[in-house]
Write a protein that holds these residues in place. Structure first.
Motif, mmCIF file in Angstrom:
data_model
loop_
_atom_site.group_PDB
_atom_site.id
_atom_site.type_symbol
_atom_site.label_atom_id
_atom_site.label_comp_id
_atom_site.label_asym_id
_atom_site.label_seq_id
_atom_site.Cartn_x
_atom_site.Cartn_y
_atom_site.Cartn_z
ATOM 1 N N VAL B 582 -19.691 -21.883 25.627
ATOM 2 C CA VAL B 582 -18.562 -22.806 25.437
ATOM 3 C C VAL B 582 -17.398 -22.065 24.784
ATOM 4 O O VAL B 582 -16.269 -22.110 25.265
ATOM 5 N N THR B 583 -17.687 -21.411 23.670
ATOM 6 C CA THR B 583 -16.700 -20.513 23.032
ATOM 7 C C THR B 583 -17.484 -19.282 22.576
ATOM 8 O O THR B 583 -18.704 -19.209 22.778
ATOM 9 N N GLU B 584 -16.790 -18.386 21.929
ATOM 10 C CA GLU B 584 -17.550 -17.255 21.414
ATOM 11 C C GLU B 584 -18.437 -17.763 20.279
ATOM 12 O O GLU B 584 -18.060 -18.681 19.546
ATOM 13 N N LEU B 585 -19.613 -17.172 20.175
ATOM 14 C CA LEU B 585 -20.596 -17.599 19.180
ATOM 15 C C LEU B 585 -20.110 -17.287 17.767
ATOM 16 O O LEU B 585 -19.353 -16.355 17.550
ATOM 17 N N GLY B 586 -20.544 -18.105 16.832
ATOM 18 C CA GLY B 586 -20.250 -17.846 15.430
ATOM 19 C C GLY B 586 -18.972 -18.499 14.928
ATOM 20 O O GLY B 586 -18.709 -18.524 13.730
ATOM 21 N N ARG B 587 -18.163 -19.023 15.830
ATOM 22 C CA ARG B 587 -16.911 -19.652 15.392
ATOM 23 C C ARG B 587 -17.190 -21.096 14.940
ATOM 24 O O ARG B 587 -17.803 -21.869 15.676
ATOM 25 N N VAL B 588 -16.786 -21.436 13.740
ATOM 26 C CA VAL B 588 -17.074 -22.762 13.179
ATOM 27 C C VAL B 588 -15.823 -23.643 13.279
ATOM 28 O O VAL B 588 -14.719 -23.202 12.939
#
Lengths: 224, 810
Positions: B582-588
């Motif tokens: 969905v988006t890059e991983l790890g982005r909160v």
């Protein structure tokens, strides 16, 4: 001129080849104001004769003329209207209308005709027949004699040309029978009413101006 | 010494039956009609209860009363010892087939489950139908439902055939698995998919379960059936087995069977009461008339020494003989009628798992008992009246008029209307019976017709679906990320003729990043939905909470649907990470919680009542996610265009099991079918009650006119012409009609107003419509019958001369 005139009345039932002859060529005439009694045994044809004289039944042959009108020429409707204006009936079983009180029963034929009620005359008949205190009673509240008196009043209220009575004392005890017969005779005299009554009782016939005997559908005695 | 007079009583009873064939036909018909109505009502009631129970069981895929998640060996052993538990079956989740693998399972979610013998034979199998083959024994054997087999592409399954599935065995059932060739050991029909949102299960062997390493304690359930009569004592059970942390003990469905039966029986008993009353009136009326004519006969019997008790026995016995003919006739007809009606009623009530035509003896014994009691009571009271009459009174009996109603007394007797009114009321009880009977049929007609005419099919469709057409991802929430709407389909949708509005709900998977231990959701995949402000405004309106829609659309806050909305209102800010892709991983991402609704409301968007539903504006979600899938498309069309659009889309998505297509058009058609069944049922009942009412009237009027043969002849004799007699009789008939109309409308409209206010008005899909047409039709027919009967009877009798009629009457 007779008020009632019958000639060659025949009434046959059953098969044409072998009919039952209830009346077999009966002729008679009744004058105005006369009290005539027709006497006969059970099955002699007297009731059939009375019904035909009153226009309740039509003869197989012969004619009946009442007050100058030949009944056989009338339609059922005309006959009914003629009956309510010109013929009064008194039956052995009274035949009052159970839902109407005494007064309503008495004036019923007048009301059916749409005529105004001749109150003095009606009250006179009521008084003559001793019904003054019973006017609001229903037939179920009256004795047999009282019911028969109402039936006589009803038969007279239209001042009919003839009053036909079919064994009017047949259901009454002897004392009441005498009362009813006395009243019939009295009204005939007082109101100059023509009455034709049938009975099987020879004693009752003594009251009549004239007695006619009938047997097996034929006049067998008396002055027809 | 006691007399034995049974033989003579029996002989007189049978002679009494033989003496009056017309009366017999009426009484037999009345009892048969009553029995048909009663047995049909009982049959529909019982059958619907059994049908709904069957549907519940079939949709649950199990007849268990409760289940315990992840049970330990000790707990299972303890469960089997408890005296209030009948059966305990154990199921173990062995693995799963990933729904994204379209090639193998047509995008449905399939769980591989091993169940033990008790679970299979006593708990699962009774909820399935058409079971073919045997439970898997070998490691590679599998048993599947026909629904799953069809999704795999197997329309004609055969035992022993190879079924290749890409599946993961072991605890990580959702992970990508390996292709495995199973052998089909059996198949069955089930409806579990209908309650699971398109998921199903496959049954595998104990050998495979053992190999997988999965156990009941790690990923299983103990399914429990309580003994009859103990209810569902979950609290007691919790104490007896001591729940472990995280374990759930859950009842399979809310409410007990007894409660459901009780509420279902009430309308059936009410209807049965009405039917029994109508039958009672008809039998009672017929017997009253018959006994009035036979009063002299009973007077004779009393004169020669028959006791009142013996006369009662003769009269009641005669009716019971007729009941012995009428009741079985009625039961036979009811059995046929039920067989035809129950499936239609079941379908109209939404029972899609098959209808059960109940064969419970209660139906037939109950109906026969009710009919017998009705006939007995209907005969008893007239019999008592005759039995109490003195012998002399009986011998001299002649129907008389005791007293007229005050209003009817006086006035011009020659007036036909007044005479007609007196004749109507002279009957006393009979008049009341006819009016009650005709009045009841009018009441029933008004009630049944109001229910049918007040169901507004448009409102019904609107109450169930918030748009004209809805296209939805039919896979389970776990697989919402699958992109099922192709560009070609979207282009077609956008170019639909008459399209007025198109709203989409987008979705993406995420995991909550905040450490909310209470919710227990931080380790689970949650779906975040992108919706428009209008949808959220509608939810807020339903919940009574105002939401700042412009701010929501600007992406300033999220709205939450939750089982406990207050808890989520307190959290303040949501923090989440999208899953891979969905988006890059790890982005909160963080967003305040602007409003929290109960999950039932969120379910209107998601289709499922999950623990947590997160809604953000479509634009906002699009702005933060690189890859989004459309979860749902809502379409509104110009008036009259939805049918064509629906038919076009249905053709386009035919065969794609992942797209669910719903439309108000289809809902309207389905409710129209239900309304048609209701119309037939209500109309049928009204018709039968109407016929009973009219039969009562015909009986009373025909017998009444015949009994007045002499009176009518006398009236003609003293000068009433036939047209006047006919007018009087016509007015009598019209009088009965008018009075029953007034009575029926007074009671019926009152009952209808109460029924509508209490039961129909609160429903979203009803709009009051007075049933003018059905009522007018019934009134016209009944007026025709009421007018025609006395005239027809008089016409037939007046063919004879006055003289003959006077003689006959004497």
């Amino acid at each position: 001129m007779p008020i009632l005139f019958a000639r060659g009345l025949k009434k046959y039932y059953g098969r044409e080849s072998d009919p039952v002859r209830a009346l077999d060529g009966v002729s008679l005439s009744v004058e105005e104001g006369e009290f005539v009694v027709i006497v006969g045994q059970s099955g002699s044809g007297k009731s059939t004769l009375l019904h035909i004289l009153g226009g309740l039944d039509r003869p197989t042959g012969g004619t009946v003329t009442v007050d100058g009108r030949v009944l056989g020429k009338m339609t059922d409707e005309q006959l009914t209207v003629f009956r309510r204006r010109n013929i009064g009936f008194v039956f052995q079983s009274y035949n009052l209308v159970p839902i109407l009180d005494v007064y309503e029963n008495i004036v019923l034929p007048v009301e059916l005709d749409g005529d105004p009620i001749d109150r003095p005359f009606v009250e006179g008949v009521i008084d003559a027949l001793g019904l003054r205190g019973l006017k609001k009673r229903l037939p179920s509240m009256l004795s047999g004699g009282q019911q028969q008196r109402v039936a006589i009043a009803r038969a007279m209220v239209t001042k009919p040309a003839i009053l036909l009575a079919d064994e009017p004392t047949g259901n009454l005890d002897s004392r009441t029978s005498q009362d009813v017969l006395g009243l019939l005779k009295m009204t005939s005299t007082r109101f100059h009413q023509t009455v034709v009554m049938i009975t099987h009782n020879e004693q009752i016939a003594q009251l009549a101006d004239r007695v006619i005997h009938i047997e097996d559908g034929r006049i067998v005695g008396g002055e027809a | 010494m006691k007399n034995n007079n049974a033989a003579v009583i029996r002989r007189l009873t049978f002679r009494t039956v033989r003496a009056d064939k017309k009366r017999d036909v009426f009484v037999v018909a009345a009892i048969a009609l009553t029995t048909v109505l009663l047995a049909t009502a009982f049959s529909i009631g019982m059958s619907m209860m059994e049908t709904m129970e069957l549907q519940r069981v079939r949709m649950a895929g199990s007849v268990a009363d409760a289940y315990l998640s992840d049970p330990s060996e000790e707990q299972i052993a303890r469960l089997r010892q408890l005296d209030y538990i009948d059966q305990v079956g154990v199921g173990v989740r062995v693995g799963g087939v990933n729904g994204r693998d379209r090639q193998t399972v047509g995008n449905i979610s399939l769980t591989l489950v091993y169940v033990d013998a008790v679970q299979w034979e006593e708990i699962n199998a009774p909820a399935f139908s058409d079971i073919v083959g045997t439970y898997p024994a070998g490691e590679d054997e599998i048993m599947l439902s026909r629904w799953t087999l069809e999704h795999i592409g197997i329309d004609r399954p055969e035992i022993g055939m190879t079924v290749p599935l890409r599946c993961a065995i072991g605890s990580d059932g959702l992970a990508e698995g390996q292709e495995r060739a199973f052998t089909l050991s059996g198949y069955f029909t089930n409806y579990y998919y209908a309650s699971s949102g398109g998921a199903d299960f496959a049954l595998v062997s104990q050998a495979l379960a053992d190999k997988s390493g999965c156990t009941a304690a790690s990923s299983g359930t103990a399914n429990i059936r309580f003994r009859d009569g103990v209810g569902r004592p979950l609290e007691r059970l919790e104490e007896d087995i001591t729940l472990l942390p995280g374990q759930e003990l859950t009842a399979m469905s809310e409410g007990g069977t007894a409660g459901r039966r009780g509420s279902g029986l009430l309308p059936v008993l009410f209807a049965a009461g009405i039917f029994a009353l109508c039958g009672f009136l008809l039998v009672y009326n017929t017997m009253l008339i018959s006994l009035a004519r036979d009063t002299r006969y009973y007077g004779q019997l009393k004169t020669i020494g028959m006791t009142p008790r013996q006369i009662r026995r003769v009269v009641v016995g005669a009716v019971m003989v007729l009941c012995a003919i009428g009741a079985p006739l009625g039961l036979a007809v009811a059995a046929v009628v039920s067989r035809a009606i129950v499936p239609a009623v079941a379908a109209a009530n939404g029972a899609f798992t098959g209808a059960v035509v109940s064969r419970s003896p209660v139906i037939y014994l109950g109906a026969a008992g009710f009919a017998g009691a009705t006939a007995f009571l209907a005969a008893f009271y007239p019999a008592r009246k005759v039995a109490r009459m003195s012998p002399v009174e009986g011998l001299r009996y002649e129907e008389t008029v005791g007293r007229l109603p005050r209003w009817a007394a006086g006035g011009g007797a020659g007036k036909c209307a007044r005479m007609a009114a007196r004749s109507v009321f002279r009957g006393g009880k009979r008049c009341v019976l006819v009016l009650t009977s005709l009045g009841l049929s009018i009441v029933t007609l008004i009630l049944a017709a109001t229910v049918v005419t007040s169901i507004d099919t448009d409102r019904y469709a609107e109450s169930l679906l918030g748009c004209d057409i809805r296209l939805e991802n039919a896979a389970t929430e776990e697989h919402v990320g699958v992109d099922i709407f192709s560009d070609a389909l979207l282009d077609t949708v956008r170019s639909l003729p008459g399209l007025a509005d198109m709203r989409t709900v987008t979705a993406a998977h995420c995991m909550l990043a905040q450490g909310d231990e209470q919710s227990g959701l931080t380790s689970k995949v949650i779906t975040i939905y992108g919706v428009d402000g209008q949808t959220i405004a509608a939810l807020g309106g339903q919940y009574g909470q105002s939401v700042d829609i412009p701010a929501f659309e600007r992406g300033e806050f999220a709205v939450v649907g939750a089982i406990e909305p207050e808890q989520w209102s307190r959290i303040g800010t949501l923090e989440w990470e999208f899953v891979s892709g969905v988006t890059e991983l790890g982005r909160v991402f963080r967003l305040p919680v602007g409003a929290a609704f109960p999950s039932e409301l969120g379910q209107q968007i998601t289709g499922q009542r999950t623990t947590l539903q997160i809604f953000v504006s479509s634009d906002y979600l699009r702005s933060i996610a690189d890859a989004l899938q459309i979860y749902r498309i809502d379409l509104d069309l110009e008036p009259g265009r939805d049918e064509a659009a629906f038919l076009l889309l249905r053709e386009l998505v035919r065969g794609d099991n992942n797209i669910s297509l719903q439309s108000r058009y289809e809902l309207r058609q389905s409710i129209k079918r239900s309304v048609a069944v209701l119309s037939v049922l209500g109309g049928g009942v009204s018709l039968v009650l109407g016929v009973i009412g009219l039969l009562n009237y015909i009986n009373v009027m025909a017998v009444g006119v015949l009994a007045r043969r002499r009176e009518l002849a006398v009236l003609e004799c003293v000068g009433m012409v036939r047209s006047q007699v006919r007018k009087m009789l016509l007015l009598e008939g019209v009088g009965y009609w008018a009075m029953s109309l007034v009575l029926g409308n007074l009671l019926g409209n009152g009952a209808m107003a109460a029924l509508y206010a209490k039961l129909l008005a609160p429903l979203e899909y009803t709009a009051f419509h007075y049933p003018i047409l059905p009522c007018a039709a019934f009134y016209a027919v009944s007026l025709g019958v009421c007018a025609a009967v006395p005239l027809a009877v008089y016409s037939s009798m007046s063919r004879a001369t006055v003289s003959d009629r006077l003689r006959q009457a004497e």
